[in-house]
Design a protein around this motif. Structure first.
Motif, PDB file in Angstrom:
ATOM      1  N   ILE A  61      37.962  45.207  37.213  1.00 46.85           N
ATOM      2  CA  ILE A  61      38.810  44.379  36.348  1.00 46.85           C
ATOM      3  C   ILE A  61      38.148  43.018  36.108  1.00 46.85           C
ATOM      4  O   ILE A  61      38.114  42.509  34.981  1.00 46.85           O
ATOM      5  N   VAL A  62      37.612  42.423  37.183  1.00 52.83           N
ATOM      6  CA  VAL A  62      36.944  41.126  37.055  1.00 52.83           C
ATOM      7  C   VAL A  62      35.695  41.261  36.185  1.00 52.83           C
ATOM      8  O   VAL A  62      35.418  40.409  35.328  1.00 52.83           O
ATOM      9  N   ARG A  63      34.940  42.318  36.400  1.00 53.46           N
ATOM     10  CA  ARG A  63      33.729  42.527  35.584  1.00 53.46           C
ATOM     11  C   ARG A  63      34.085  42.633  34.101  1.00 53.46           C
ATOM     12  O   ARG A  63      33.444  41.996  33.248  1.00 53.46           O
ATOM     13  N   SER A  64      35.097  43.434  33.779  1.00 53.11           N
ATOM     14  CA  SER A  64      35.479  43.570  32.371  1.00 53.11           C
ATOM     15  C   SER A  64      36.017  42.258  31.812  1.00 53.11           C
ATOM     16  O   SER A  64      35.791  41.940  30.643  1.00 53.11           O
ATOM     17  N   GLY A  65      36.710  41.485  32.640  1.00 50.42           N
ATOM     18  CA  GLY A  65      37.223  40.190  32.178  1.00 50.42           C
ATOM     19  C   GLY A  65      36.106  39.226  31.849  1.00 50.42           C
ATOM     20  O   GLY A  65      36.152  38.528  30.820  1.00 50.42           O
TER      21      GLY A  65
END
Length: 402
Positions: A288-292
């Motif tokens: 989720i953090v990577r995609s954000g």
């Protein structure tokens, strides 16, 4: 002029047709019919259930909550004995559930953000290690993680007798298959001054962060917020602690015959559940953090870099604040999943709310419907509180259109 029955039928059909063709009126009618159907369905279920209970000589009541529980709980954050009531046993289970949920959310968030940043690292080795960890962890059911970690802890750590002489740190911390034993702090009256200083440091930090942000926005001057906050929260209470004569004594655990006595202990069940839930959820949070971060335009990196800002501060000041708008909504779902997955604790004997009020209390009293309703309501309330907090935070950090 007289009207006929046929005229009334034509007027009636035309009135209903007119009402049905009205968009707002049709919406209200459908909502009323839906609510009536739902109420009727649940009324039928409840009436049928009460009738079936009465047929086998049972009544629907919560009187059992005031009866003695008559069972022990291996971990309790409040005073509890087997002579206490089922209500208190359920309260102990609820606190154990909250403990593992809060600790799990904190650790999973920290690990998840680290994994998300490492997944975008130009360092090939760190990138591949984080990738392999995420793929392995999120593709194995969480129950297997719990059983695996619990098995490792129980079978790899030594017996308390061996731990008392070999597996210890300075004869204060003991690692055994019955838990990690550590000294227990016992507060003296003046220790309240240290607690007050600690909360005062937190309040000062909150105020100072806002003040530093205003100064930075107005003048561009950057204060060392982290170091000043660290001094306010740690150094200041430590100074008060020393000035008041260190009003704290320690209850050190001692080995006696079969196990340690005194001190405080982290049970293998709690550690296994905490670690398994945290590691499992951190894998999802990492993605989720990577995609954000990837959702933020690369031009933001280049623009901030053109101003001479270092990569770490670009990430902290420019990228992460914008990425949070994408990160927070799915992050809320992961927090809810972690909290609900804590109900798997019963598989390794951790006494949470499912194991106490929804397990042993149910078996002893035969109140299956009442106990299950309690457990469902408890999880529903916890989930709604988490959702409300995260929705508030998401609204607070959203971009303001000008």
């Amino acid at each position: 002029m007289n009207t006929t029955i046929a005229d009334h039928d034509v007027d009636g059909r035309s009135a209903f047709s007119k009402l049905w063709n009205n968009r707002e009126a049709r919406s209200v009618i459908l909502q009323i019919l839906t609510m009536a159907a739902l109420i009727g369905f649940f009324a039928f279920i409840l009436t049928n259930a009460v009738a079936n209970l009465a047929a086998v000589g049972k009544t629907f009541s919560y009187d059992f909550l005031s009866s003695p529980a008559s069972y022990d709980i291996n971990q309790s954050l409040i005073e509890y004995t087997s002579r206490d009531t089922h209500f208190r046993a359920g309260l102990v289970g609820l606190l154990n559930t909250l403990l593992v949920a809060i600790c799990g959310i904190i650790l999973a968030t920290i690990l998840g953000f680290i994994l998300g940043v490492l997944r975008l690292s130009p360092n090939y080795l760190l990138n591949r290690i984080s990738y392999c960890f995420i793929e392995f962890t999120r593709n194995v059911p969480v129950l297997l993680h719990i059983l695996l970690i619990h098995g490792i802890l129980v079978h790899s750590l030594p017996h308390p007798k061996v731990a008392s002489t070999e597996y210890n740190i300075a004869d204060l911390f003991f690692l055994s298959n019955r838990g990690v034993f550590a000294p227990k702090p016992i507060m003296e009256p003046l220790f309240w001054a240290t607690i007050i200083a600690f909360f005062a440091g937190i309040a000062f930090t909150v105020w100072f962060r806002g003040y530093a942000k205003k100064v930075q926005d107005a003048t561009g001057k950057i204060y060392p917020v982290f170091m000043i906050s660290l001094c306010a929260i740690i150094v200041f209470p430590a100074a008060v602690f020393l000035i008041t004569g260190m009003p704290l004594v320690w209850d050190v655990p001692e080995f006696q015959r079969f196990n340690f006595k005194g001190g405080m202990v982290l049970l293998p069940e709690f550690m296994a559940l905490w670690l398994a839930l945290s590691l499992y959820t951190s894998a999802f949070i990492g993605e989720i953090v990577r995609s954000g971060i990837l959702s933020v335009s690369h031009g933001q990196w280049e623009a901030a870099g053109a101003l001479g800002i270092k990569r770490g501060r670009i990430l902290n000041l420019v990228i992460i604040p914008q990425a949070l708008r994408v990160i927070i909504p799915p992050l809320t779902s992961q927090y809810l999943n972690l909290t609900k997955n804590s109900s798997l604790a019963i598989a390794i004997g951790y006494m949470d709310v499912v194991a106490t009020i929804g397990g042993i209390s149910l078996m002893q009293t035969g109140k299956e419907m009442e106990t299950m309703i309690l457990v469902i309501v408890i999880y529903l309330v916890i989930s709604l509180l988490i959702s409300a907090f995260m929705n508030w935070y998401n609204k607070r950090i959203k971009l303001v259109e000008r």
